[in-house]
Design an enzyme around this catalytic site. Structure first.
Site, PDB file in Angstrom:
ATOM      1  N   THR A   5     -32.334 -13.025  13.787  1.00 23.61           N
ATOM      2  CA  THR A   5     -31.728 -11.780  13.311  1.00 23.61           C
ATOM      3  C   THR A   5     -31.093 -11.060  14.498  1.00 23.61           C
ATOM      4  O   THR A   5     -31.515 -11.253  15.647  1.00 23.61           O
ATOM      5  CB  THR A   5     -32.769 -10.894  12.596  1.00 23.61           C
ATOM      6  OG1 THR A   5     -32.095  -9.811  11.939  1.00 23.61           O
ATOM      7  CG2 THR A   5     -33.800 -10.321  13.557  1.00 23.61           C
ATOM      8  N   CYS A  43     -34.812 -12.848  17.985  1.00 29.37           N
ATOM      9  CA  CYS A  43     -33.908 -11.756  17.625  1.00 29.37           C
ATOM     10  C   CYS A  43     -33.101 -11.284  18.822  1.00 29.37           C
ATOM     11  O   CYS A  43     -33.449 -11.552  19.967  1.00 29.37           O
ATOM     12  CB  CYS A  43     -34.664 -10.601  16.981  1.00 29.37           C
ATOM     13  SG  CYS A  43     -35.860  -9.739  17.999  1.00 29.37           S
ATOM     14  N   CYS A  44     -31.996 -10.598  18.499  1.00 22.66           N
ATOM     15  CA  CYS A  44     -31.098 -10.058  19.511  1.00 22.66           C
ATOM     16  C   CYS A  44     -30.525 -11.193  20.353  1.00 22.66           C
ATOM     17  O   CYS A  44     -29.909 -12.113  19.826  1.00 22.66           O
ATOM     18  CB  CYS A  44     -31.839  -9.020  20.355  1.00 22.66           C
ATOM     19  SG  CYS A  44     -30.763  -7.982  21.359  1.00 22.66           S
ATOM     20  N   ILE A  45     -30.741 -11.220  21.651  1.00 27.02           N
ATOM     21  CA  ILE A  45     -30.181 -12.254  22.525  1.00 27.02           C
ATOM     22  C   ILE A  45     -31.042 -13.518  22.564  1.00 27.02           C
ATOM     23  O   ILE A  45     -30.576 -14.580  22.982  1.00 27.02           O
ATOM     24  CB  ILE A  45     -29.969 -11.689  23.959  1.00 27.02           C
ATOM     25  CG1 ILE A  45     -29.106 -12.619  24.833  1.00 27.02           C
ATOM     26  CG2 ILE A  45     -31.317 -11.433  24.632  1.00 27.02           C
ATOM     27  CD1 ILE A  45     -27.686 -12.806  24.337  1.00 27.02           C
ATOM     28  N   PRO A  64     -31.908 -15.783  20.429  1.00 28.30           N
ATOM     29  CA  PRO A  64     -31.424 -17.030  19.826  1.00 28.30           C
ATOM     30  C   PRO A  64     -30.665 -17.943  20.790  1.00 28.30           C
ATOM     31  O   PRO A  64     -30.535 -19.140  20.522  1.00 28.30           O
ATOM     32  CB  PRO A  64     -30.518 -16.542  18.693  1.00 28.30           C
ATOM     33  CG  PRO A  64     -31.130 -15.242  18.267  1.00 28.30           C
ATOM     34  CD  PRO A  64     -31.580 -14.618  19.571  1.00 28.30           C
TER      35      PRO A  64
END
Length: 224
Positions: free
Chosen positions: A197, A135-137, A139
């Site tokens: 996400t 999630c957030c950065i 990925p």
């Protein structure tokens, strides 16, 4: 039996470690779904330490494992000890620590490298066809390691709601497919068993971010 999920942290605090609300949301949703979280972090120095009041680096040195232990309430293991065989899934919350301590994305963008221990763990879960939640950065780790994968960091057009949308463009340049999504949604790349996400990539109310992480956790457990 309860699903056993490795949660890998990158320190403690949004600007130089794991985003605390994201890490907490992951642990809460895993607990709610009856899964067992096992928390890990690499035993390495942080890239730097940021004063979270001033938003500026300070002349200190901290250890990623020691700082991550704050979030894990001391119940944490060195990432070098992780054995994929005994685990069902992997989740890595976001925060700038992912881009500074688990990789060099913060300074090198798409030309970054991923820390060897972190890359080895991601590749081990991927090779074992076990799901990975990001999630957030975080990925960007998958985008760098698994060319052609599908991920989301929210939207690819920068605006007040999506201040970090240029990250999506950088990931596209790595050859992955970015899928626009809302903060309460999670994208599933079934072929690579990746669930992503946007979380705090979106300027959204904290409960919406919490809900999106819940969606990610449930999809990870569904695939496990």
């Amino acid at each position: 039996m309860a699903k056993r999920v490795a949660v890998v942290l990158a320190g403690c605090g949004v600007f130089d470690g794991s985003e605390i609300h994201e890490a907490s949301a992951v642990l809460v949703h895993l607990s709610r779904e009856g899964a067992q979280a096992e928390v890990y972090a690499p035993n390495i120095p942080q890239m730097h330490v940021v004063d979270h009041v001033k938003g500026q680096p300070v002349p200190e040195q901290r250890n990623v494992l020691v700082e991550s232990a704050r979030i894990a309430r001391g119940n944490i293991k060195d990432l070098a000890e992780l054995d994929v065989k005994g685990l069902d899934a992997l989740i890595i919350p976001g925060g700038f620590g992912v881009a500074k301590n688990l990789s060099t994305w913060a300074t090198q963008g798409k030309n970054c490298s991923v820390a060897k221990e972190v890359e080895d763990v991601l590749r081990a879960f991927h090779a074992a066809h076990k799901p990975i939640g990001l999630c957030c950065i975080s990925p960007v780790l998958a985008a760098k390691i698994f060319p052609g994968c599908e991920v989301t960091v929210g939207h690819d057009t920068e605006c007040e709601q999506w201040p970090y949308a240029k990250t999506a463009e950088a990931m596209k340049e790595l050859g992955c497919r970015h899928v626009n999504s809302q903060v309460t949604e999670a994208h599933v790349d079934a072929r690579n068993r990746l669930v992503t996400t946007s979380a705090f990539m979106c300027n959204a109310p904290i409960h919406a971010i919490h809900d999106g992480i819940g969606k990610m956790v449930r999809e990870v457990l569904r695939l496990a």
